[in-house]
Design a protein around this motif. Structure first.
Motif, PDB file in Angstrom:
ATOM      1  N   LYS A 158       0.817  -1.205   0.000  1.00 56.70           N
ATOM      2  CA  LYS A 158       0.000   0.000   0.000  1.00 56.70           C
ATOM      3  C   LYS A 158       0.855   1.262   0.000  1.00 56.70           C
ATOM      4  CE  LYS A 158      -3.766  -2.274   2.510  1.00 56.70           C
ATOM      5  NZ  LYS A 158      -4.570  -2.296   3.761  1.00 56.70           N
ATOM      6  N   GLU A 159       2.087   1.160   0.504  1.00 51.42           N
ATOM      7  CA  GLU A 159       2.966   2.326   0.578  1.00 51.42           C
ATOM      8  C   GLU A 159       3.771   2.531  -0.701  1.00 51.42           C
ATOM      9  OE1 GLU A 159       5.523   1.822   3.881  1.00 51.42           O
ATOM     10  OE2 GLU A 159       3.941   1.970   5.395  1.00 51.42           O
ATOM     11  N   ALA A 160       3.772   1.543  -1.572  1.00 54.21           N
ATOM     12  CA  ALA A 160       4.696   1.557  -2.706  1.00 54.21           C
ATOM     13  C   ALA A 160       4.188   2.409  -3.854  1.00 54.21           C
ATOM     14  CB  ALA A 160       4.956   0.139  -3.182  1.00 54.21           C
ATOM     15  N   ASN A 183      -2.917   9.710  -8.594  1.00 53.13           N
ATOM     16  CA  ASN A 183      -1.823   9.003  -7.952  1.00 53.13           C
ATOM     17  C   ASN A 183      -1.836   7.540  -8.384  1.00 53.13           C
ATOM     18  OD1 ASN A 183      -1.135  11.338  -6.669  1.00 53.13           O
ATOM     19  ND2 ASN A 183      -2.360  10.893  -4.858  1.00 53.13           N
ATOM     20  N   LYS A 184      -1.347   7.279  -9.541  1.00 55.75           N
ATOM     21  CA  LYS A 184      -1.378   5.946 -10.128  1.00 55.75           C
ATOM     22  C   LYS A 184      -0.028   5.271  -9.939  1.00 55.75           C
ATOM     23  CE  LYS A 184      -2.180   3.582 -14.530  1.00 55.75           C
ATOM     24  NZ  LYS A 184      -2.410   3.776 -15.974  1.00 55.75           N
ATOM     25  N   GLU A 231      -5.188  -7.370  -8.719  1.00 52.97           N
ATOM     26  CA  GLU A 231      -5.260  -6.897  -7.342  1.00 52.97           C
ATOM     27  C   GLU A 231      -4.406  -5.646  -7.145  1.00 52.97           C
ATOM     28  OE1 GLU A 231      -4.023 -10.180  -5.003  1.00 52.97           O
ATOM     29  OE2 GLU A 231      -5.837 -11.373  -5.366  1.00 52.97           O
ATOM     30  N   LEU A 232      -3.228  -5.631  -7.761  1.00 52.50           N
ATOM     31  CA  LEU A 232      -2.346  -4.476  -7.607  1.00 52.50           C
ATOM     32  C   LEU A 232      -2.945  -3.237  -8.261  1.00 52.50           C
ATOM     33  CD1 LEU A 232       1.189  -6.043  -8.240  1.00 52.50           C
ATOM     34  CD2 LEU A 232       0.063  -5.550  -6.068  1.00 52.50           C
ATOM     35  N   ARG A 233      -3.549  -3.414  -9.425  1.00 51.74           N
ATOM     36  CA  ARG A 233      -4.143  -2.259 -10.086  1.00 51.74           C
ATOM     37  C   ARG A 233      -5.300  -1.699  -9.273  1.00 51.74           C
ATOM     38  NH1 ARG A 233      -1.558   0.842 -12.448  1.00 51.74           N
ATOM     39  NH2 ARG A 233      -0.952  -0.326 -14.289  1.00 51.74           N
ATOM     40  N   ALA A 234      -5.995  -2.570  -8.548  1.00 48.00           N
ATOM     41  CA  ALA A 234      -7.115  -2.113  -7.722  1.00 48.00           C
ATOM     42  C   ALA A 234      -6.648  -1.301  -6.521  1.00 48.00           C
ATOM     43  CB  ALA A 234      -7.931  -3.311  -7.247  1.00 48.00           C
ATOM     44  N   ALA A 249      -7.416   2.494  -6.501  1.00 48.84           N
ATOM     45  CA  ALA A 249      -8.744   2.949  -6.105  1.00 48.84           C
ATOM     46  C   ALA A 249      -9.016   2.695  -4.626  1.00 48.84           C
ATOM     47  CB  ALA A 249      -9.809   2.252  -6.954  1.00 48.84           C
ATOM     48  N   LYS A 250      -8.586   1.526  -4.145  1.00 49.79           N
ATOM     49  CA  LYS A 250      -8.875   1.167  -2.755  1.00 49.79           C
ATOM     50  C   LYS A 250      -7.967   1.879  -1.768  1.00 49.79           C
ATOM     51  CE  LYS A 250     -10.549  -3.481  -3.922  1.00 49.79           C
ATOM     52  NZ  LYS A 250     -10.324  -4.934  -3.723  1.00 49.79           N
TER      53      LYS A 250
END
Length: 758
Positions: free
Chosen positions: A172-174, A232-233, A198-201, A204-205
């Motif tokens: 989540k910090e990366a 912030n992608k 999951e990483l692309r989500a 948004a999450k």
């Protein structure tokens, strides 16, 4: 005002000029040898060198903004930074008028703040998270990737500042999410696809905070559309074999931004810098207020949307890069010695994802291994390669080597001049015909690494059965620190299936090799790989595999249902005609056969034995009340053993007590000298024995060797109790005092020694 600004009149008059500069000069930064694009319609331009060098067609606006006029009187001379424009001739400046205006603008008192901002931008940090799937080679490659990123300042095409990369264990910090992938089976790739979604989500999450210590990954085009909003992608990157196999197909559904193959890791800092936002030369928000619309926010160059480098190499071995291990406290370390594979087995995609075989120079491997042993506390080196025992350093010779005293000692039974390429026995053949010649072979390498220290264990993976010449087997038998464990991937027990697989041997040749190995190394442990349901496999051919497993009785096995891979010989010429249900039924039978045989074998050959265990640390089930350690034997079998030593003899001296400390070989040696004698039955009458019991005991920790009595076998995991702490050399010396056989072979001797502690 927080930075140098262009005046409103100048901004309005030069808006069109600035757009031209950004378009014309920015293209030079995008020129890559690999496919890098901002959109699907943009094609890569020709390759050009990037970095701190100025573009061929002039300087960008950011160069002007970053430069300071020499006539500033209030700035101390020792604080001035040299201007990039000082070295640029007028002919190279197509915007001389703009340069003149910028260099002669009025400078306000905000310069110290601007200088601080410029320093911060040069130290801007992007956090990366790295997850690894697949084999030991992928783990080793991830250590190389980690080293490249941590040792790099980023650079790329952002001329003034540089990105720094910092690893985080929290996804989540990366800012950058990297996944090192495996492509050997479809199931492995399915796991990666699920992870990418999951990483692309996460964007948004769990969006990256705008106040993050890492600069947010901003999309300039989005910023222009919505004033004050930044997207912030995260950058999602795919590395390794799956990236190499699928290439640009990994971009589908927008799941990935970066694709990098196994031979292109050196390019990661540059590619990431191009995907990341350009380093702002100043705080850009005030600049926006000077223009009539938010569409004119200044960026050095726009962020590119995707990048890929999947070029394979005939030379790359990363020999000059010191890997950064994920856990530097581990007592075992991987050392990659060669890359690629020339075997071209019909089912295997590795030659297409890893390329052709190439070996590191022997000296570089010895130096890396010595560094790990002497400076990092490593006590076991695992030599790695896709076909590790085909290692052949053609570039070195004994006359050229700078460490020949280490590589080829006088007492050695091997020499580079006496060795030549040999298969394991005449029943093995090579698909790749250009083997042989001068240089160092795998037996040379194993001996060289073993010579670093008698306290350093050496093992290797993953080999091919064809490359076990007698010299290698005899070396393993002679050296106590070369582990008695061999991986012998059979893949099938049927000669007809082995022929379709293009393995280069028959069932009979394989079994002859097994007999040779066990005759030369009596206490050896064997492991293997098996594929269930290969193309055209009949029930009879499957039963041949089951019977082979019964006959050999492997100590470990890796078993899978066949999964056809694109580009392979089987994909081009065969049909995957075994139904999935039958594949799974056959796989389950193979697994059941292995589990049954390994339990029987361990109960017969391990329980009651003394094994030398390299302690890796406390086991997962260890508690403060009952400390347990785990480690591996010479045969690479995992042992969980108790830290408690509570025996009748100890109770008689000290009273009932639990100990987490152990005697050393110095205290145990006198006892072993008396074996076999009546000491085993009358030990309590011996003053010597009681004196041993009163000796100060020492703790056991990761990196120590412990003598462990095996008390129970649960599948291929063993349980036991530690008797004393020792060293690798002392253990073999002490056991040789009690038997003329190979150390640890005499079961009666092991029982006699164990009786001292029971």
């Amino acid at each position: 005002m927080t930075g140098p600004l262009l005046g409103g009149a100048m901004a309005r008059s030069s808006r069109m000029s600035w757009r031209m500069v950004r378009t014309t000069l920015g293209r030079n930064h995008r020129g890559l040898s690999t496919t890098i694009s901002k959109s699907d319609s943009r094609q890569p331009s020709s390759s050009r060198s990037t970095g701190s060098r100025l573009p061929d067609d002039g300087v960008t606006l950011s160069h002007f903004l970053a430069s300071q006029p020499q006539e500033q009187q209030h700035q101390p001379s020792d604080a001035q930074e040299p201007s990039l424009l000082d070295s640029v001739p007028e002919a190279a400046d197509p915007l001389g008028r703009l340069k003149h205006q910028v260099l002669n603008r009025d400078v306000n008192d905000s310069y110290p703040q601007q200088q601080q901002q410029q320093q911060q931008q040069k130290e801007a940090t992007l956090k990366f998270h790295l997850k690894t799937y697949g084999c030991q080679m992928n783990v080793s490659d991830s250590d190389i990737v980690r080293a490249i990123l941590l040792e790099s300042s980023g650079g790329g095409s952002h001329s003034q500042g540089r990105w720094r990369f910092e690893e985080t264990i929290h996804e989540k910090e990366a800012d950058i999410l990297l996944t090192n992938t495996c492509a050997i089976r479809e199931n492995a790739e399915t796991k990666v696809w699920n992870r990418l979604h999951e990483l692309r989500a996460l964007d948004a999450k769990h969006p990256l905070p705008s106040t993050s210590t890492s600069l947010p990954i901003a999309n300039p085009s989005q910023s222009r559309k919505k004033k004050g909003k930044k997207k912030n992608k995260r950058i999602v990157g795919v590395l390794g074999c799956m990236a190499e196999r699928l290439k640009e197909d990994m971009f589908k559904d927008g799941t990935a931004d970066l694709i990098v193959g196994p031979d292109a890791y050196r390019d990661l800092p540059r590619l990431l810098s191009l995907l990341a936002p350009p380093l702002p030369q100043t705080n850009l928000q005030p600049v926006e207020s000077q223009f009539e619309s938010s569409s004119d926010v200044l960026y050095e160059e726009e962020r590119l949307e995707r990048a890929v480098n999947v070029q394979l190499s005939l030379e790359e071995t990363y020999a000059d890069i010191t890997p950064v291990r994920k856990d530097p406290n581990e007592v075992s370390a991987f050392v990659s010695v060669m890359r690629g594979c020339n075997n071209m087995c019909s089912y295997c995609v590795v030659p297409f994802t890893r390329g052709r075989e190439r070996s590191r120079e022997l000296d570089t491997i010895v130096q890396e291994s010595q560094q790990l042993f002497e400076n990092e506390g490593v006590r076991e080196i695992v030599l790695l390669g896709q076909n590790v025992n085909s290692y052949h350093d053609k570039k070195s010779s004994s006359s050229q080597s700078s460490s020949s005293s280490i590589i080829m000692p006088v007492s050695s039974s091997l020499s580079s001049s006496s060795l030549e390429y040999k298969t394991s026995n005449p029943g093995f053949t090579n698909m790749f015909k250009l083997r042989g010649g001068s240089g160092y072979y795998f037996a040379d390498l194993v001996e060289a690494v073993a010579n670093i220290s008698p306290e350093l264990r050496v093992r290797f993976t993953s080999p091919h059965p064809k490359d076990y010449p007698p010299e290698l087997l005899h070396l393993m038998a002679e050296r106590n620190n070369v582990c008695n464990q061999l991986h012998m991937p059979a893949q099938s027990g049927s000669s007809s299936v082995l022929k379709r697989m293009r393995r280069g041997y028959s069932r009979e040749a394989y079994l002859q090799l097994i007999d040779d190995v066990r005759a030369t190394i009596p206490d050896v442990a064997l492991s293997s790989d098996f594929i269930a349901g290969f193309c055209g496999e009949t029930e009879e051919e499957h039963e041949d595999t089951v019977s082979l497993m019964h006959q050999v009785a492997y100590d470990q096995a890796f078993m899978f249902a066949y999964s056809m891979r694109g580009k392979t010989h089987a994909h081009r010429t065969m049909e995957d005609d075994v139904p999935q249900a039958i594949k799974m039924a056959r796989l389950n039978e193979i697994i059941h056969t292995f589990r049954t045989r390994v339990q029987e074998r361990n109960e017969a050959t391990e329980v009651g034995r003394l094994r030398l265990v390299l302690v890796e640390g406390e086991s997962r089930r260890s508690t403060p009340e009952q400390i347990q350690f785990s480690g591996r034997t010479d045969q690479n079998k995992r042992v969980v053993f108790s830290s408690a030593v509570a025996t009748a003899a100890i109770t008689a001296v000290d009273g009932p007590q639990q100990y987490s400390h152990y005697w050393t070989s110095n205290e145990i040696r006198p006892l072993l000298k008396q074996l076999p004698t009546t000491m085993s039955t009358n030990r309590n009458d011996l003053d010597m024995y009681n004196n041993v019991l009163l000796q100060t005991k020492v703790p056991i920790q990761a990196g120590d060797y412990a003598v462990v009595e095996i008390t129970q076998a649960r599948g291929h995991t063993l349980q036991g109790r530690a008797l004393w702490r020792t060293s690798l050399t002392e253990f073999h010396e002490m056991m040789n005092m009690t038997t003329n056989n190979m150390p640890g072979i005499d079961v009666d001797t092991d029982k006699a020694v164990s009786s001292l502690f029971s």
